[in-house]
Scaffold this motif. Structure first.
Motif, mmCIF file in Angstrom:
data_model
loop_
_atom_site.group_PDB
_atom_site.id
_atom_site.type_symbol
_atom_site.label_atom_id
_atom_site.label_comp_id
_atom_site.label_asym_id
_atom_site.label_seq_id
_atom_site.Cartn_x
_atom_site.Cartn_y
_atom_site.Cartn_z
ATOM 1 N N LEU A 240 0.807 -1.220 0.000
ATOM 2 C CA LEU A 240 0.000 0.000 0.000
ATOM 3 C C LEU A 240 0.840 1.270 0.000
ATOM 4 C CD1 LEU A 240 -2.719 -1.148 2.531
ATOM 5 C CD2 LEU A 240 -2.812 -1.198 0.031
ATOM 6 N N GLY A 241 2.137 1.127 -0.075
ATOM 7 C CA GLY A 241 3.025 2.290 -0.098
ATOM 8 C C GLY A 241 4.322 1.927 -0.794
ATOM 9 N N VAL A 242 5.162 2.908 -0.980
ATOM 10 C CA VAL A 242 6.451 2.681 -1.628
ATOM 11 C C VAL A 242 7.552 3.346 -0.806
ATOM 12 C CG1 VAL A 242 5.519 2.464 -3.961
ATOM 13 C CG2 VAL A 242 6.165 4.719 -3.111
ATOM 14 N N TRP A 243 8.773 2.898 -1.022
ATOM 15 C CA TRP A 243 9.938 3.514 -0.390
ATOM 16 C C TRP A 243 10.433 4.636 -1.286
ATOM 17 C CZ3 TRP A 243 11.254 2.483 4.452
ATOM 18 C CH2 TRP A 243 10.809 1.298 5.024
ATOM 19 N N GLU A 244 10.671 5.807 -0.704
ATOM 20 C CA GLU A 244 11.127 6.980 -1.443
ATOM 21 C C GLU A 244 12.356 7.581 -0.765
ATOM 22 O OE1 GLU A 244 9.977 8.190 -4.266
ATOM 23 O OE2 GLU A 244 8.204 6.919 -4.449
ATOM 24 N N ALA A 245 13.222 8.195 -1.569
ATOM 25 C CA ALA A 245 14.387 8.895 -1.026
ATOM 26 C C ALA A 245 13.920 10.194 -0.373
ATOM 27 C CB ALA A 245 15.374 9.198 -2.142
ATOM 28 N N THR A 246 14.564 10.557 0.731
ATOM 29 C CA THR A 246 14.257 11.797 1.433
ATOM 30 C C THR A 246 15.494 12.235 2.205
ATOM 31 O OG1 THR A 246 12.658 12.889 2.893
ATOM 32 C CG2 THR A 246 13.350 10.672 3.525
ATOM 33 N N THR A 247 15.347 13.209 3.050
ATOM 34 C CA THR A 247 16.425 13.623 3.946
ATOM 35 C C THR A 247 15.844 13.792 5.343
ATOM 36 O OG1 THR A 247 16.080 15.968 3.466
ATOM 37 C CG2 THR A 247 17.754 14.808 2.162
ATOM 38 N N VAL A 248 16.699 13.704 6.336
ATOM 39 C CA VAL A 248 16.318 13.978 7.718
ATOM 40 C C VAL A 248 17.304 14.989 8.280
ATOM 41 C CG1 VAL A 248 15.247 11.739 8.131
ATOM 42 C CG2 VAL A 248 17.674 12.030 8.605
ATOM 43 N N GLY A 249 16.885 15.702 9.318
ATOM 44 C CA GLY A 249 17.746 16.700 9.932
ATOM 45 C C GLY A 249 17.727 17.986 9.144
ATOM 46 N N GLY A 250 18.784 18.745 9.270
ATOM 47 C CA GLY A 250 18.870 20.012 8.539
ATOM 48 C C GLY A 250 18.265 21.163 9.306
ATOM 49 N N HIS A 251 17.862 22.198 8.598
ATOM 50 C CA HIS A 251 17.352 23.440 9.176
ATOM 51 C C HIS A 251 16.198 23.179 10.144
ATOM 52 C CE1 HIS A 251 16.576 27.665 9.488
ATOM 53 N NE2 HIS A 251 15.297 27.467 9.190
ATOM 54 N N GLY A 252 16.318 23.690 11.346
ATOM 55 C CA GLY A 252 15.248 23.560 12.331
ATOM 56 C C GLY A 252 15.338 22.316 13.193
ATOM 57 N N CYS A 253 16.297 21.425 12.959
ATOM 58 C CA CYS A 253 16.449 20.213 13.757
ATOM 59 C C CYS A 253 17.691 20.339 14.635
ATOM 60 C CB CYS A 253 16.582 18.982 12.865
ATOM 61 S SG CYS A 253 15.125 18.650 11.882
ATOM 62 N N TYR A 254 17.508 20.095 15.931
ATOM 63 C CA TYR A 254 18.614 20.263 16.868
ATOM 64 C C TYR A 254 18.755 19.024 17.748
ATOM 65 C CZ TYR A 254 18.136 25.058 15.367
ATOM 66 O OH TYR A 254 18.068 26.174 14.591
ATOM 67 N N THR A 255 19.994 18.753 18.149
ATOM 68 C CA THR A 255 20.258 17.649 19.059
ATOM 69 C C THR A 255 19.825 18.057 20.463
ATOM 70 O OG1 THR A 255 22.503 18.405 19.498
ATOM 71 C CG2 THR A 255 22.221 16.854 17.675
ATOM 72 N N LYS A 256 19.877 17.126 21.413
ATOM 73 C CA LYS A 256 19.456 17.409 22.785
ATOM 74 C C LYS A 256 20.264 18.525 23.429
ATOM 75 C CE LYS A 256 17.693 12.806 23.635
ATOM 76 N NZ LYS A 256 17.853 11.545 24.346
#
Length: 181
Positions: free
Chosen positions: A36-52
């Motif tokens: 019912l879905g497919v795997w797609e390329a994406t990105t994680v992190g970047g602008h607006g994402c910060y570590t603890k």
């Protein structure tokens, strides 16, 4: 930054040395195949994402499932280093100098002149041979120790793509020679 081993065959080691191999691909095994879905390329992190601790989280390539929302991040990132494992053997020259001979191109490299390096060399020299009279055998890449590696590669980019989407240019960067010239 992490450092880990990577296996290459003799033709691929020669392609790295010749400067023909500048890319490598590794398959990521996906956990399930939801129709019912497919795997797609994406990105994680970047602008607006910060570590603890408040530091910006670097943007990284990833794969996400359009139905379940599952995200998989490749286990390597820009800046990681790979030390190449290749077939080699410990060898002593007639002059008594100890070193390592590489099967891919018959290159020879002298070892350091330290007791630790000498002990490591003896262990490599006796690979498969302790008490069996088979000393000096070629060591398969999977058993090559870190100290014997002559090639260290640094990850400069990570991208996600389907296996069949390789271009002719990328195939040549993988070390393949053109089929027709």
């Amino acid at each position: 930054m992490t450092e880990r081993p990577i296996l290459f065959s003799a033709p691929m080691v020669r392609a790295i040395i010749d400067g023909r191999k500048t890319q490598t691909r590794r398959i990521i095994k996906l956990p399930h195949n939801n129709p019912l879905g497919v795997w797609e390329a994406t990105t994680v992190g970047g602008h607006g994402c910060y570590t603890k601790d408040g530091k910006p989280y670097p943007e990284r390539a990833a794969i996400w499932h359009t139905r379940t929302g599952t995200i998989i991040v490749p286990p390597f990132a820009v800046g990681d280093r790979f030390w190449v494992r290749e077939a080699c053997r410990a060898e002593e020259l007639p002059t008594g100098i100890d070193g390592v001979r590489y099967a891919a191109d018959d290159a020879w490299r002298v070892i350091e002149n330290t007791p630790e390096a000498s002990d490591d060399w003896v262990t490599l020299f006796h690979y498969r041979g302790r008490g069996r009279g088979r000393i000096g055998d070629t060591v398969p890449p999977i058993h090559m120790p870190r100290w014997a590696s002559r090639i260290t590669l640094e990850v400069t980019a990570v991208k996600v793509q389907r296996l069949q989407e390789i271009s002719e240019e990328d195939a040549q960067s993988e070390g393949a020679r053109p089929a027709f010239t």
